[in-house]
Write an enzyme that holds these catalytic residues in place. Structure first.
Site, PDB file in Angstrom:
ATOM      1  N   LYS A  50       0.811  -1.223   0.000  1.00 23.82           N
ATOM      2  CA  LYS A  50       0.000   0.000   0.000  1.00 23.82           C
ATOM      3  C   LYS A  50       0.845   1.273   0.000  1.00 23.82           C
ATOM      4  O   LYS A  50       0.439   2.294  -0.540  1.00 23.82           O
ATOM      5  CB  LYS A  50      -0.935  -0.002   1.200  1.00 23.82           C
ATOM      6  CG  LYS A  50      -1.942  -1.149   1.177  1.00 23.82           C
ATOM      7  CD  LYS A  50      -3.349  -0.634   1.147  1.00 23.82           C
ATOM      8  CE  LYS A  50      -4.355  -1.707   0.794  1.00 23.82           C
ATOM      9  NZ  LYS A  50      -4.257  -2.957   1.557  1.00 23.82           N
ATOM     10  N   GLU A  74      -9.904   6.503   3.260  1.00 20.55           N
ATOM     11  CA  GLU A  74     -10.777   5.526   3.913  1.00 20.55           C
ATOM     12  C   GLU A  74      -9.947   4.288   4.203  1.00 20.55           C
ATOM     13  O   GLU A  74      -8.939   4.041   3.537  1.00 20.55           O
ATOM     14  CB  GLU A  74     -11.935   5.146   2.983  1.00 20.55           C
ATOM     15  CG  GLU A  74     -11.633   4.045   1.957  1.00 20.55           C
ATOM     16  CD  GLU A  74     -10.522   4.370   0.975  1.00 20.55           C
ATOM     17  OE1 GLU A  74     -10.293   5.570   0.712  1.00 20.55           O
ATOM     18  OE2 GLU A  74      -9.870   3.429   0.481  1.00 20.55           O
ATOM     19  N   SER A  87       2.000  -9.791  -0.708  1.00 19.41           N
ATOM     20  CA  SER A  87       1.611  -8.374  -0.674  1.00 19.41           C
ATOM     21  C   SER A  87       1.871  -7.707   0.661  1.00 19.41           C
ATOM     22  O   SER A  87       2.052  -6.492   0.728  1.00 19.41           O
ATOM     23  CB  SER A  87       0.129  -8.246  -1.041  1.00 19.41           C
ATOM     24  OG  SER A  87      -0.670  -9.082  -0.218  1.00 19.41           O
TER      25      SER A  87
HETATM   26  C1  LIG Z   1      -5.076  -4.130   1.220  1.00 19.24           C
HETATM   27  C2  LIG Z   1      -4.319  -5.368   1.042  1.00 19.24           C
HETATM   28  C3  LIG Z   1      -4.610  -6.267  -0.006  1.00 19.24           C
HETATM   29  C4  LIG Z   1      -5.766  -6.102  -0.950  1.00 19.24           C
HETATM   30  O1  LIG Z   1      -5.738  -4.955  -1.735  1.00 19.24           O
HETATM   31  P1  LIG Z   1      -5.378  -4.985  -3.292  1.00 19.24           P
HETATM   32  O2  LIG Z   1      -5.723  -3.622  -3.746  1.00 19.24           O
HETATM   33  O3  LIG Z   1      -6.192  -6.040  -3.937  1.00 19.24           O
HETATM   34  O4  LIG Z   1      -3.930  -5.266  -3.405  1.00 19.24           O
HETATM   35  C5  LIG Z   1      -3.807  -7.376  -0.171  1.00 19.24           C
HETATM   36  N1  LIG Z   1      -2.778  -7.623   0.660  1.00 19.24           N
HETATM   37  C6  LIG Z   1      -2.476  -6.797   1.686  1.00 19.24           C
HETATM   38  C7  LIG Z   1      -1.326  -7.143   2.556  1.00 19.24           C
HETATM   39  C8  LIG Z   1      -3.233  -5.647   1.904  1.00 19.24           C
HETATM   40  O5  LIG Z   1      -2.915  -4.837   2.932  1.00 19.24           O
END
Ligand SMILES: *Cc1c(COP(=O)(O)O)cnc(C)c1O
Length: 399
Positions: free
Chosen positions: A90, A112, A379
């Site tokens: 993010k 948000e 992610s």
């Molecule tokens: C917010 C989040 C996601 C999902 O959001 P995407 O916009 O689909 O990437 C996935 N993994 C983590 C660790 C997140 O914080």
């Protein structure tokens, strides 16, 4: 790619700007600023500086040997977005958008947040640049994510509780849009994923593309060839698009997006938009939406808050219909099993969101082919999820 995928805000029939008229000027201002500043050398240089020295990029591409042996087929690499500052992808987007806001002369930021990850990433870059920040968060989510609420406050951000509706992410986003209408002159809205009205799906994608750009260079360096399969979890869709986009022209590379199967598709308690969703308008864009026959938004469920959302970024809808990306889902239990397995096989505790991508490879990796090269996008890191995981896994695993 063709004109559908760059710049117009329309991805086939999806996307658009379904917002009150009072917001159209604000969206146009963001679009204009992005088109003006983003391509410049000066902007790119500053962005690169913060990505390298603040975010901690490039993130490693790690060859997961024990995971590969366990799956018993392909050679698996992990793109380590979990190692970024604040612990998830993010921050790539919030750093980009704060640099844009600065150039637009905005002194106030709103955002948000659902799980709190985007809120923390936004609060972080606001502290970094010394601008005021207000984050809207559903009351329900504030209770579930108390640590992230505290982190945001620690960083100097005002967290405003939203008590409307289901008191979760969609209600927080409605409230943020309402704030923006009122304070549009002073305020930039940092949206956290490739959703919402144009230009956000474009903007966020461009700020997340660094993931795939690095991964491409890194896999070529490590293996001398491109990967065969890319796998990422899909909430709004930003980490997946960030990884996939750089490889979009290579049609023979499989791109697999993993949605939250929750308690199972049949239960109705999930966030698998491509399993049972239909085309509709939700929060500023046309896309696939989990809705009932009257167009009311269905309640969603996932063990991972970051995937728990009724719609999906509009470009994903188009990529889905064009068969350019494959979409699948894994359920809560499979994600939890993957969470445990990656921890034990590689010493990496993934976010529960990312565990969905790992689970997909555990399920189907053996069918990718013996010599296949696979990249899983990790992610985020799982520190935020340990309490949740302890509840589900504790007794079963004797930990
Ligand atoms: C917010 C989040 C996601 C999902 O959001 P995407 O916009 O689909 O990437 C996935 N993994 C983590 C660790 C997140 O914080």
């Amino acid at each position: 790619m063709n004109e559908h995928t760059f710049g117009s805000g329309h991805y086939g029939p999806y996307g658009g700007q379904y917002v009150p008229e009072t917001l159209m000027a604000a969206l146009a201002e963001v679009e204009q600023a992005f088109a003006t500043y983003f391509p410049t050398q000066e902007f790119q240089r500053e962005l690169d500086y913060y990505l390298a020295n603040y975010v901690g990029r490039p993130t490693p591409l790690f060859r997961a040997d024990r995971l590969s042996a366990h799956v018993g087929g392909p050679r698996i690499y992990l793109k380590r977005e979990d190692l970024t500052h604040t612990g998830a992808h993010k921050i790539n987007n919030t750093v980009g958008q704060i640099l844009l806001a600065k150039r637009m002369g905005k002194r106030r930021i709103i955002a948000e947040t659902g799980a709190g990850q985007h809120g923390v990433a936004t609060a972080t870059v606001c502290a970094l640049t010394g601008v005021d920040c207000v984050v809207y968060m559903g009351e329900e989510d504030m209770q579930r994510q108390a640590v992230n609420v505290f982190k945001m406050r620690l960083l100097g951000t005002e967290v405003r509780a939203v008590s409307a509706g289901s008191r979760t992410l969609k209600d927080a986003m409605n409230e943020a849009l309402r704030d923006w209408v009122t304070n549009v002159r002073s305020t930039h809205y940092i949206l956290g994923t490739v959703g919402g009205p144009h230009p956000y799906p474009l903007l966020v994608r461009e700020f997340q593309r660094v993931i795939g750009r690095e991964a491409k260079r890194q896999i070529l360096e490590a293996e001398g060839r491109l990967p065969d399969v890319l796998v990422a979890c899909v909430g709004g869709g930003s980490n997946s698009l960030g990884l996939f986009y750089e490889f979009m022209a290579e049609r023979n590379i499989r791109k697999i997006g993993v949605e939250a199967g929750g308690l199972g598709i049949a239960s109705g308690k999930h966030a698998a938009r491509f399993a049972t969703g239909r085309r509709g308008v939700f929060q500023g864009a046309q896309s696939y939406v989990l809705q009932d026959d009257a167009g009311q938004i269905n309640p969603t469920h996932s063990v991972s808050a970051g995937l728990d959302y009724a719609s999906i970024g509009p470009e994903h809808a188009w990529l889905h219909d064009q068969n350019l990306v494959e979409y699948t889902s894994v359920d809560d239990q499979e994600a939890l099993d993957a969470f445990l397995l990656l921890s034990r096989l590689e010493g990496i505790i993934p976010a529960l969101e990312s565990a969905h991508a790992v689970a997909e490879v555990l399920k189907h990796g053996a069918t990718y082919g013996r010599d296949a090269l696979v990249i899983i996008n990790v992610s985020g890191r799982g520190d935020k999820d340990v309490d949740q995981a302890r509840k589900f896994l504790g007794t079963r695993c004797g930990i």
